[in-house]
Design a protein around this motif. Structure first.
Motif, short mmCIF file in Angstrom:
data_model
loop_
_atom_site.label_atom_id
_atom_site.label_comp_id
_atom_site.label_asym_id
_atom_site.label_seq_id
_atom_site.Cartn_x
_atom_site.Cartn_y
_atom_site.Cartn_z
N VAL A 138 -2.72 9.08 0.49
CA VAL A 138 -2.65 9.16 1.95
C VAL A 138 -3.02 10.58 2.39
O VAL A 138 -3.72 10.78 3.39
CB VAL A 138 -1.25 8.76 2.45
N GLY A 139 -2.58 11.57 1.61
CA GLY A 139 -2.92 12.96 1.92
C GLY A 139 -4.42 13.19 1.92
O GLY A 139 -4.97 13.86 2.81
N VAL A 140 -5.12 12.63 0.93
CA VAL A 140 -6.57 12.80 0.87
C VAL A 140 -7.23 12.09 2.05
O VAL A 140 -8.13 12.63 2.72
CB VAL A 140 -7.13 12.21 -0.45
N LEU A 141 -6.75 10.86 2.32
CA LEU A 141 -7.42 10.00 3.29
C LEU A 141 -7.22 10.39 4.73
O LEU A 141 -8.09 10.15 5.57
CB LEU A 141 -6.86 8.58 3.13
N HIS A 142 -6.04 10.94 5.05
CA HIS A 142 -5.72 11.06 6.48
C HIS A 142 -6.73 11.96 7.19
O HIS A 142 -6.94 11.82 8.38
CB HIS A 142 -4.28 11.55 6.67
N LEU A 143 -7.39 12.83 6.42
CA LEU A 143 -8.39 13.71 7.04
C LEU A 143 -9.55 12.90 7.61
O LEU A 143 -10.19 13.29 8.57
CB LEU A 143 -8.92 14.69 6.00
N PHE A 144 -9.82 11.76 6.95
CA PHE A 144 -11.00 10.98 7.34
C PHE A 144 -10.66 9.80 8.24
O PHE A 144 -11.51 9.33 8.97
CB PHE A 144 -11.71 10.47 6.08
N LEU A 145 -9.43 9.29 8.13
CA LEU A 145 -9.14 8.03 8.83
C LEU A 145 -8.47 8.22 10.19
O LEU A 145 -8.60 7.39 11.06
CB LEU A 145 -8.23 7.16 7.96
N ALA A 185 4.62 8.92 9.31
CA ALA A 185 5.83 8.11 9.18
C ALA A 185 5.77 7.20 7.96
O ALA A 185 6.79 6.83 7.40
CB ALA A 185 6.04 7.28 10.45
N SER A 186 4.54 6.86 7.52
CA SER A 186 4.44 5.94 6.38
C SER A 186 4.86 6.61 5.07
O SER A 186 5.23 5.94 4.12
CB SER A 186 3.02 5.39 6.27
N ILE A 187 4.80 7.94 5.01
CA ILE A 187 5.21 8.61 3.77
C ILE A 187 6.40 9.54 3.95
O ILE A 187 7.03 9.95 2.98
CB ILE A 187 4.03 9.40 3.12
N GLY A 188 6.72 9.88 5.22
CA GLY A 188 7.78 10.85 5.51
C GLY A 188 9.08 10.61 4.77
O GLY A 188 9.61 11.52 4.12
N GLY A 225 -3.77 5.00 -1.96
CA GLY A 225 -3.24 5.45 -0.66
C GLY A 225 -3.76 4.59 0.48
O GLY A 225 -3.03 4.28 1.43
N ALA A 226 -5.05 4.20 0.40
CA ALA A 226 -5.62 3.36 1.45
C ALA A 226 -4.90 2.02 1.51
O ALA A 226 -4.62 1.49 2.60
CB ALA A 226 -7.11 3.16 1.21
N LEU A 227 -4.58 1.48 0.36
CA LEU A 227 -3.89 0.20 0.31
C LEU A 227 -2.48 0.33 0.88
O LEU A 227 -1.99 -0.55 1.59
CB LEU A 227 -3.83 -0.32 -1.13
N TRP A 228 -1.83 1.45 0.57
CA TRP A 228 -0.50 1.70 1.13
C TRP A 228 -0.59 1.77 2.65
O TRP A 228 0.23 1.17 3.36
CB TRP A 228 0.07 2.99 0.55
N ARG A 271 -9.68 -8.15 0.53
CA ARG A 271 -10.59 -8.93 1.39
C ARG A 271 -9.85 -10.05 2.09
O ARG A 271 -10.17 -10.39 3.21
CB ARG A 271 -11.70 -9.52 0.53
N LYS A 272 -8.87 -10.63 1.39
CA LYS A 272 -8.11 -11.74 1.99
C LYS A 272 -7.01 -11.24 2.92
O LYS A 272 -6.17 -12.02 3.34
CB LYS A 272 -7.48 -12.59 0.88
N ARG A 273 -6.98 -9.94 3.16
CA ARG A 273 -5.98 -9.33 4.04
C ARG A 273 -4.56 -9.60 3.57
O ARG A 273 -3.68 -9.99 4.33
CB ARG A 273 -6.13 -9.83 5.48
N GLN A 274 -4.37 -9.42 2.29
CA GLN A 274 -3.02 -9.52 1.73
C GLN A 274 -2.65 -8.15 1.17
O GLN A 274 -2.71 -7.91 -0.03
CB GLN A 274 -3.00 -10.56 0.61
N PRO A 275 -2.27 -7.22 2.09
CA PRO A 275 -2.14 -5.82 1.67
C PRO A 275 -1.07 -5.60 0.60
O PRO A 275 -1.25 -4.78 -0.29
CB PRO A 275 -1.80 -5.08 2.96
N LEU A 276 0.04 -6.35 0.68
CA LEU A 276 1.11 -6.13 -0.30
C LEU A 276 0.61 -6.47 -1.70
O LEU A 276 0.78 -5.72 -2.66
CB LEU A 276 2.34 -6.95 0.06
#
Lengths: 449, 352
Positions: free
Chosen positions: B27-34, B46-49, B184-187, B258-263
């Motif tokens: 998430v730390g790497v990604l948040h810069l881009f997303l 809040a997702s990692i706090g 992290g993206a999946l989380w 792809r099936k939108r089943q993130p868990l």
């Protein structure tokens, strides 16, 4: 500088900086439980906000404590490899137990305490505060057990290849040295917590802002402060000192600056140890007191450094002497100040006695100095041993890490920690300026708001 | 027997650390881009706090466990990897402090600076971890006393006198960077909602293609650098299910994302990390740290392990302690189940 000195400085510097944070969280953890308990019993919103405010101060200290604590565990391996190799089977246990039993507990419930208030019941929130406090005190216990084994090794056997194995796990955990040191140290943490809380209370009253919170902080801070300031000297300090005298007689002689064995030894209140002449220059001495403090009689003989071969004298003798005297001197000031403040509080005059409020405000750095000096006393007193009587400090550092590599990372840590200290100060200043009522920021908050 | 057990218990701690701290590093790497808006930013935080420092505890507890179960390995590896470990420590410090500061100083240049430090430190940490594991697989120049000291790089070739970085360990670093970023993206796609959730989901696919290529390259590179890695697999062919599991779990990530089943996709990514690490450990066993200077200097299980009494006592408290720890972890994650509340971001927000 030799590699040995650099590795010692490396550990000493990083742990001294690190311990500025846990000593507050361990003390504050207990005081937050007090605030939360009053809030829960009375349903008072003010006490609840007070608890939340100190929870935020706790959280900042906790994060700084965590990030500066990770290097401590690593440095056993990076800088003290030869020591780790022989001692891992013994002190690796309490170190690992700290992680397993304390850090999981503490971090889980701190997350709940800070972020989860809306997701859990009031009772559960109180319980989180208790668990955070408990976690921090369990952590302290395992660290003290680790140190106690280095100070006073018990229940070990030495294998043919030179490494140590533990014989009885319970004796390792219940090392009497550790229990005494634990009581003394945790009381010291409560002293820091109380002084900081009382100082913020005094600051609010002197500023004339948030007076209801200022009074709560002073009340809790001064009551906890007077109790802990007395306990730090008697019985915990007294017992710890007697134990040192019994098992590390060379250390106590150096701490007290007693070069020559004396019957009816006097106590040196101040002076400068002179290693060359083997005496204290310009001493102020009170006769017979040292004998009395250690043995309970003014006529007892106290062994001086002359009884020990010079290669077993603590290295850095003047530093040890000064550290010990600073700790003891400040401890005396804590009792004086807190007893007076408690009397004023009892008579209902503390909140208006500006001179007392100023004294409380200005005294908040002193417990940090006293706790640091106390640890320096313990660890410098252990020298020249890494494991007392068993392994010398010169035998324990990583022989493959050269002095210049060690110096490089030591300077790196110094720079980084200078930055950390600055950021920490800014953060704490902002929290104190914002105060417990978040939606009513005070006029003097910094521009960054 | 005790050795086998503790080898895998330490491995469990490492897997626990990578799976858990892995997603907040990602998430730390990604948040810069997303992250585009203020509420994106709060939701990400809040997702990692509430969990990141608990996740980091696995590193400490794992290190402690390693210390008492294999003191020789701890002493040798930590002093030998002195320079990179010190850099890791500095990065962990910068990362933790910038994350905490983000909760407090939330304006203009400060915010950009802190976000940058947090992202940069997270990315470098993943690369260092990957490279560290690759160093352990490749081997290090251990001397007859059991010690070594590695420079940061030499000639970029894995050989008798390698550095921390060579072409092989760089591949390891890249695998970790991409794998944990995807993790992290999946989380994020599990914990946030709206546009941000969609963006997190969209980024998985390109990362996935890079990762599968890197994974295959790294498997073959490992065999080339350390052919002995396959010995255990040939000896117990049934264990070839591990590399199969690597590919299968990676396929499952793409399918479920792809099936939108993130868990399910996130759990498949956890499994992928587990199989990768377990596969590496099994390739090493019973060596803990191979010597590039010859197998006689290898730090092996029997050489490094603590005495039987120490380990027996350790096992008793370890099981109790870790059962409790897993209990707390499950409890905390269940309390913060579901989408992270973007408006109850930091500790500041509570009590309003």
């Amino acid at each position: 500088m030799t590699a040995e000195i650099i590795h010692r400085l490396h550990f000493a510097f990083t742990i001294t900086f690190h311990y500025l944070f846990p000593q507050l969280t361990m003390g504050l953890g207990l005081l937050i439980v007090v605030l939360k308990t009053v809030a829960l019993r009375t349903g008072s919103d003010t006490w609840d906000r007070a608890a939340r405010f100190w929870g935020r101060i706790f959280a900042i200290n906790f994060v700084f404590g965590v990030v500066t604590g990770i290097p401590m565990e690593f440095e056993f391996g990076t800088n003290w490899a030869r020591f780790s190799r022989v001692s891992g089977g013994v002190i690796g246990q309490p170190l690992a137990m700290e992680g397993v039993f304390s850090f999981f507990l503490e971090s889980a419930f701190l997350g709940l305490f800070l972020y989860g208030e809306k997701r859990i019941s009031k009772l559960m929130h109180w319980f989180s505060a208790v668990m955070v406090w408990l976690g921090s005190w369990i952590s302290g216990f395992f660290i003290i057990v680790t140190d106690a084994w280095m100070q006073h090794p018990v229940s070990y056997t030495r294998m043919p290849d030179g490494h140590f194995e533990v014989i009885s796990f319970w004796q390792l955990l219940m090392n009497p040295w550790g229990l005494l040191q634990y009581m003394h140290n945790m009381t010291g943490a409560v002293v820091t917590g109380s002084f900081v809380m009382a100082a913020v209370g005094a600051f609010y009253l002197l500023e004339g802002h948030r007076q209801d919170y200022g009074r709560i902080f002073l009340k809790v801070g001064v009551i906890a402060g007077v109790i802990s300031s007395i306990l730090i000297i008697f019985p915990t300090g007294d017992l710890a000192g007697k134990y040192v005298a019994k098992y590390q007689p060379a250390a106590i002689a150096a701490m007290e600056g007693l070069f020559k064995t004396e019957t009816g030894a006097g106590i040196v209140l101040m002076g400068q140890p002179n290693e060359e002449t083997g005496q204290i220059d310009n001493p102020i001495v009170v006769n017979d007191v040292l004998s009395f403090l250690i043995y309970g009689t003014t006529k007892a003989e106290v062994k001086g450094l002359d009884q020990f071969p010079q290669d077993q004298w603590p290295t850095a003798l003047p530093l040890l002497f000064y550290a010990y005297h600073i700790m003891a001197g400040l401890g005396t000031w804590f009792v004086l100040l807190m007893v007076v403040a408690a009397l004023l509080l009892w008579r209902g005059r503390l909140f208006t006695a500006r001179w007392a409020l100023w004294a409380l405000l200005l005294s908040f750095p002193l417990p940090y100095i006293a706790n640091t000096a106390g640890w320096m006393t313990a660890e410098l007193g252990r020298q020249p041993w890494l494991i007392y009587g068993l392994m010398r400090t010169s035998e324990g550092f990583s022989s493959t890490v050269s002095a210049s590599n060690g110096l490089f990372t030591l300077i790196g840590f110094m720079g980084l920690y200078a930055l950390l200290g600055l950021l920490f100060t800014v953060l704490i200043y902002r929290e104190i300026s914002t105060g417990p009522e978040l939606n009513k920021p005070a006029a003097n908050t910094v521009a960054a708001d | 027997m005790m050795g086998f057990l503790w080898f895998w218990l330490v491995a469990v701690m490492i897997v626990g650390y990578v799976v858990l701290d892995g997603f907040d590093l990602g998430v730390g790497v990604l948040h810069l881009f997303l992250v585009r808006t203020e509420s994106d930013r709060r939701a990400t935080l809040a997702s990692i706090g509430p969990v990141w420092d608990g996740n980091e505890v696995w590193l400490l507890a794992g290190g402690g466990t390693l210390y008492f179960a294999f003191p020789l390995l701890y002493a040798s590896a930590f002093s030998g990897f002195y320079l990179p470990l010190m850099i890791v420590l500095w990065l962990l410090i910068l990362r933790g402090v910038s994350l905490e500061l983000r909760n407090h100083i939330d304006v203009g240049v400060w915010r950009a600076l802190l976000d940058g430090v947090f992202g940069f430190a997270s990315a470098l940490l993943t690369i260092f971890y990957g490279a560290a594991l690759a160093n352990v697989i490749r081997g290090v120049p251990i001397n007859a006393d059991g010690y070594f000291f590695l420079p940061l790089w030499t000639n970029w070739q894995p050989g008798v006198l390698p550095g921390i970085l060579d072409w092989y360990t760089v591949i390891g670093g890249l695998v970790a960077l991409v794998a944990l970023t995807m993790h992290g993206a999946l989380w994020l796609s599990l914990k946030v909602s709206g546009d941000l959730e969609q963006r997190a989901r969209n980024v998985v696919s390109p990362l996935w293609f890079i990762l599968i290529a890197l994974t295959i390259v790294s498997l073959f590179a490992t065999i080339a650098v350390r052919p002995a890695s396959l010995d255990n697999y040939y000896h117990y062919p049934v264990t070839f299910f591990v590399p199969v599991g690597v590919i299968a779990s990676l396929a499952a990530v793409q399918l479920w994302n792809r099936k939108r089943q993130p868990l399910k996709a996130f759990l498949a990514s956890c499994l992928y990390l587990f199989f990768m690490l377990a596969g590496a450990c099994w390739g090493l066993y019973p060596v803990l740290l191979p010597a590039s200077t010859g197998a006689a200097n290898d730090i092996t299980l029997t050489r490094a392990i603590s005495g039987p009494h120490t380990l027996a006592v350790g096992l008793a408290w370890w099981l109790v302690g870790m059962a409790l720890a897993v209990g707390y972890v499950v409890f905390v994650y269940s309390r913060f189940k579901g989408k992270a509340d973007a408006h109850a971001g930091g500790p500041h927000a509570s009590g309003h």
